[in-house]
Write a protein that holds these residues in place. Structure first.
Motif, PDB file in Angstrom:
ATOM      1  N   VAL A 166     -18.371  73.152  57.914  1.00 25.53           N
ATOM      2  CA  VAL A 166     -18.798  71.935  58.608  1.00 25.53           C
ATOM      3  C   VAL A 166     -20.323  71.871  58.662  1.00 25.53           C
ATOM      4  CG1 VAL A 166     -16.721  71.802  60.068  1.00 25.53           C
ATOM      5  CG2 VAL A 166     -18.758  72.954  60.928  1.00 25.53           C
ATOM      6  N   GLY A 167     -20.832  70.642  58.817  1.00 29.44           N
ATOM      7  CA  GLY A 167     -22.267  70.470  59.071  1.00 29.44           C
ATOM      8  C   GLY A 167     -23.119  70.200  57.851  1.00 29.44           C
ATOM      9  N   GLY A 168     -22.509  70.004  56.688  1.00 29.00           N
ATOM     10  CA  GLY A 168     -23.300  69.670  55.502  1.00 29.00           C
ATOM     11  C   GLY A 168     -23.675  68.201  55.499  1.00 29.00           C
ATOM     12  N   SER A 169     -24.731  67.875  54.750  1.00 31.48           N
ATOM     13  CA  SER A 169     -25.149  66.484  54.648  1.00 31.48           C
ATOM     14  C   SER A 169     -25.897  66.267  53.350  1.00 31.48           C
ATOM     15  CB  SER A 169     -26.051  66.125  55.830  1.00 31.48           C
ATOM     16  OG  SER A 169     -26.766  64.949  55.527  1.00 31.48           O
ATOM     17  N   ALA A 170     -25.637  65.117  52.706  1.00 36.53           N
ATOM     18  CA  ALA A 170     -26.285  64.809  51.431  1.00 36.53           C
ATOM     19  C   ALA A 170     -27.425  63.823  51.602  1.00 36.53           C
ATOM     20  CB  ALA A 170     -25.251  64.256  50.452  1.00 36.53           C
ATOM     21  N   ILE A 216     -16.594  78.128  58.490  1.00 31.27           N
ATOM     22  CA  ILE A 216     -16.228  78.431  59.876  1.00 31.27           C
ATOM     23  C   ILE A 216     -15.456  79.741  60.014  1.00 31.27           C
ATOM     24  CG2 ILE A 216     -16.295  76.022  60.659  1.00 31.27           C
ATOM     25  CD1 ILE A 216     -13.193  76.083  60.620  1.00 31.27           C
ATOM     26  N   GLY A 217     -14.910  80.256  58.930  1.00 31.33           N
ATOM     27  CA  GLY A 217     -14.178  81.519  59.043  1.00 31.33           C
ATOM     28  C   GLY A 217     -13.203  81.693  57.891  1.00 31.33           C
ATOM     29  N   ARG A 267     -25.949  69.317  66.477  1.00 29.10           N
ATOM     30  CA  ARG A 267     -26.396  69.598  67.844  1.00 29.10           C
ATOM     31  C   ARG A 267     -25.685  70.825  68.418  1.00 29.10           C
ATOM     32  NH1 ARG A 267     -24.232  67.939  72.508  1.00 29.10           N
ATOM     33  NH2 ARG A 267     -23.000  66.285  71.559  1.00 29.10           N
ATOM     34  N   ILE A 268     -24.367  70.918  68.211  1.00 30.79           N
ATOM     35  CA  ILE A 268     -23.631  71.988  68.901  1.00 30.79           C
ATOM     36  C   ILE A 268     -23.393  73.214  68.023  1.00 30.79           C
ATOM     37  CG2 ILE A 268     -22.511  70.290  70.423  1.00 30.79           C
ATOM     38  CD1 ILE A 268     -19.924  70.682  68.857  1.00 30.79           C
ATOM     39  N   GLY A 269     -23.668  73.107  66.718  1.00 29.05           N
ATOM     40  CA  GLY A 269     -23.454  74.262  65.828  1.00 29.05           C
ATOM     41  C   GLY A 269     -21.980  74.476  65.517  1.00 29.05           C
ATOM     42  N   ILE A 270     -21.665  75.530  64.786  1.00 28.57           N
ATOM     43  CA  ILE A 270     -20.280  75.677  64.329  1.00 28.57           C
ATOM     44  C   ILE A 270     -19.389  76.432  65.324  1.00 28.57           C
ATOM     45  CG2 ILE A 270     -20.914  75.580  61.885  1.00 28.57           C
ATOM     46  CD1 ILE A 270     -20.185  78.577  61.728  1.00 28.57           C
ATOM     47  N   THR A 271     -20.015  77.102  66.300  1.00 24.05           N
ATOM     48  CA  THR A 271     -19.209  77.965  67.177  1.00 24.05           C
ATOM     49  C   THR A 271     -18.069  77.235  67.889  1.00 24.05           C
ATOM     50  OG1 THR A 271     -21.217  79.227  67.452  1.00 24.05           O
ATOM     51  CG2 THR A 271     -19.404  79.778  68.935  1.00 24.05           C
TER      52      THR A 271
END
Lengths: 165, 551
Positions: free
Chosen positions: B486-490, B500-501, B536-540
């Motif tokens: 998660v969290g990628g952007s083009a 994530i695991g 903002r919240i990260g992957i955790t």
């Protein structure tokens, strides 16, 4: 016997790449001297009567030999595999940057279907790989009648030649 | 769009003859398998799991309706009656016969199309914004520059055998809709303080096993130097890029190994030696090519009130209007995206019948042209707003009005293990399972803009690293597993997603996605998009939810 495509003709032309170890004194064909070992063959270069050429490998740094290029009538550029495209850039640098006017010959894995592009990058002769058909190789020199980009064969890109209707 | 003159046509025709001769010699046993491989690849021809695959170029994603109809005809005549649009704005035939490829190319050449350099270790199809020329945030129209780069790169004799494939993308707008940050070269067109066109040049971006964001190589270059500057970059790469390991052969590895600073120095010193040549791009040529991209004669229209429009329309129109209609620079016009992501259809696939309908609609509603996006969708770029309801009805009738543009189910998806010999896992069945799980359009609209990218292997054809959610197929002892990030952007501020695991079985993925979406829905602030919440919240929080032990 290796076959050479030059001036729209294919003919037999034996060549040998000199290595520092063995030297076949009886050999009378074209001698190719690896640029990296040039200093070991200075004497030989003075004595030999037969055609000699400088041999550049695809990973050679052509800039290191800039000063001695003009003392050779022939420079060969090696294609260890035809998909190794470094030789195209080396040849363009020889022609465009150092204005080398002698014969530049492709040697190694030299195939019909790359000849047109090799020619565009400034190659003027080709030791064909053994299995390549001579007549198809000659035909390949004329694969395209137009080119978009400028290159060493003709520096003018199509955009300087188009007749705009 | 660009129209061939006799020169362009002759080059493409001569290419057909060349490939016809190569195919003949190959079939006659005169060209060995290994020697033919790069030749056919440079013409887009792969030998796939079940059959050859032919990738046809759609330069920077532009098609006219004559070309669309020809693609439809070709797919019926030589294939199984459908085509597949790719993440590089190209189109593929999945079942052609090798013997017939020269005929297909001849049919394509008649409508100014080809398959030149759609594969192989050479300069590939240059891509750009699917809304080029009509977007409101456009600073410079990228299309003339794409065409100029196309011509320069076509049969460039020095760069036919690079260490690896080479992809260039051009962006001329505020928002980057062409993923330029993850290309071998990204070209950002802008205007300087005097209003003159300049280019910022980036290099060394890419995905695959070692995803990297591109580095700026030059802040500003004048148009007349664009091509020689590209020549210099390519020459440095051709000479010094690694050839001993194909996984380390892309330019990104060279830029990283040398450092962007040293790489830049090398390029600059090469460029100094070649810039004053006949390859300088003359103003007359820029003008000639630009003439092909001047605005059509737009009518003097006014913007419609979209709420009024929606009130007049049947149910279903409103969500399509909201999601698939893009603002146009001219009042009263808009651009419409047809997503090729209906549930049950492989993402990017279109039947010959649908192509014919699309061509008719493009003639009727959008000035006879069509665009392909790297999200594997089709775009009518010049639609009058007053015609939207009629267009929507006609698209609905052939199943092409799915209102999911930019949403979870508008996923980017490679052909995967169903077709591709490289794949570790299938991607199309997974895409379908996800579409079935998330079939409530209201829920999708509530989740909002979300890029989901599914690649069947680490070659990353579906750009999973830059998906807001990226899924990668992996093979574990012969069983298909899927890794989630998660969290990628083009976008221009491109980021790479984080894993994530441990990976999941295919049937687990739809539930995993649901958990991820629930975290977002619980944690988002007001209008915050999924990607912004992620950053903002990260992957955790996602990790904790997805891997939580059942209580």
């Amino acid at each position: 016997m290796p076959r050479l495509l030059k001036n729209n003709e294919v003919f037999e032309d034996d060549y040998q790449i000199l290595d520092s170890e063995s030297e076949d004194l009886a050999f009378t064909g074209t001698l190719l001297i690896p640029a990296r070992e040039l200093d070991q063959h200075e004497k030989l270069l003075e004595q030999k009567q037969q055609p000699t050429g400088l041999f550049l490998d695809s990973d050679d740094n052509v800039e290191s030999y800039a000063d001695i290029l003009s003392s050779f009538d022939l420079i060969t550029i090696n294609f260890p595999k035809f998909i190794d495209g470094r030789g195209y850039s080396l040849c363009r640098i020889l022609r465009d940057r150092y204005h080398y006017k002698g014969d530049i010959r492709a040697v190694g894995d030299v195939l019909i279907d790359q000849i047109f592009m090799l020619q565009r990058c400034g190659f003027s002769s080709y030791y064909l790989r053994e299995d390549q058909k001579a007549e198809d190789a000659i035909k390949a020199l004329d694969t395209f009648s137009l080119r978009y980009q400028g290159s060493s064969d003709d520096p003018e890109p199509l955009y300087r030649k188009r007749k705009v209707s | 769009m660009y129209k061939y003159d006799e020169y362009d046509q002759r080059i493409v025709d001569e290419r057909v003859s060349q490939f016809r001769d190569q195919t003949r010699r190959y079939l006659a046993g005169e060209i060995a398998e290994d020697d033919f491989l790069p030749l056919r690849l440079q013409n887009g021809l792969y030998i796939q799991r079940f059959a050859p695959m032919l990738r046809i170029a759609i330069p920077y994603g532009l098609l006219n309706t004559r070309q669309v109809r020809r693609l439809s005809e070709i797919s019926r005549k030589y294939d199984k009656g459908y085509v597949h649009f790719t993440t590089r704005q190209n189109v593929q035939l999945n079942w052609p016969l090798l013997e017939q490829v020269p005929e297909i190319l001849a049919d394509l050449a008649e409508v100014e199309m080809h398959a030149v350099q759609t594969s192989g270790a050479c300069i590939r199809n240059t891509t750009t914004d699917q809304f080029a020329g009509v977007a409101r945030d456009e600073i410079v129209d990228p299309r003339p520059w794409c065409e100029i780069i196309r011509q320069w790169s076509t049969f460039h004799p020095e760069f036919a055998f690079l260490p690896r494939k080479f992809k260039i993308a051009v962006c001329g707008s505020e928002e980057d809709r062409a993923a330029t940050m993850v290309h071998d070269i990204g070209v950002h067109a802008f205007r300087n303080e005097n209003g003159n066109v300049r280019f910022k040049i980036l290099a060394g971006g890419g995905l695959g096993r070692t995803p990297m964001v591109a580095s700026v190589i030059r802040e500003s270059i004048e148009p007349e130097h664009l091509l020689t500057y590209l020549d210099a970059i390519l020459r440095v790469y051709n000479r010094y890029g690694r050839r001993d390991n194909k996984y380390k052969a892309r330019i990104k590895i060279l830029v990283k190994a040398m450092t962007p600073e040293v790489f830049t120095e090398k390029v600059e010193s090469e460029w100094e030696q070649i810039k004053d040549s006949a390859s300088l791009l003359p103003e007359a040529e820029i003008e000639r090519v630009s003439q092909h991209f001047i605005d059509p004669e737009y009518k003097g229209l006014v913007d419609q009130d979209f709420n009024d429009l929606a009130l007049q329309a049947p149910i279903g129109f409103h969500s399509w209007l909201k999601q698939n209609v893009f603002a146009h620079k001219k009042p009263g016009y808009c651009a419409v995206t047809v997503t090729l992501k209906a549930t049950g259809e492989a993402p990017g696939d279109v039947s010959a019948e649908q192509l014919d309908v699309i061509a008719d609609l493009a003639d009727q509603f959008s000035l006879g042209e069509l665009r392909v996006s790297h999200e594997q969708n089709l775009i009518f770029a010049d639609v009058e707003q007053t015609a939207l309801i009629e267009l929507w009805e006609k698209l609905s009738a052939v199943g092409l009005a799915t209102a999911n543009r930019g949403l979870l189910t508008d996923m980017i998806c490679c052909p995967g293990g169903d077709f591709c010999a490289l794949a570790n896992a299938r991607s199309i069945p997974l895409a379908e399972e996800i579409q079935r799980k998330f079939d409530d359009i209201d829920f999708l609209h509530d989740v909002g803009e979300l890029d989901l990218n599914i690649s069947g292997c680490m070659n990353a054809c579906a750009h999973h690293h830059v998906g807001h959610i990226g899924i990668l197929g992996v093979d574990r002892k012969g069983i298909e597993y899927y890794q989630v990030q998660v969290g990628g952007s083009a976008s221009k501020g491109a980021t790479l997603g984080k894993i994530i695991g441990p990976s999941f079985k295919r049937e687990e993925i739809p539930d995993v996605l649901e958990k991820i979406l629930n975290v977002y829905i619980e944690q988002r602030r007001e209008d915050e998009l999924f990607i912004d919440t992620c950053q903002r919240i990260g992957i955790t929080p996602f990790k904790e939810r997805v891997y939580a032990q059942a209580a």
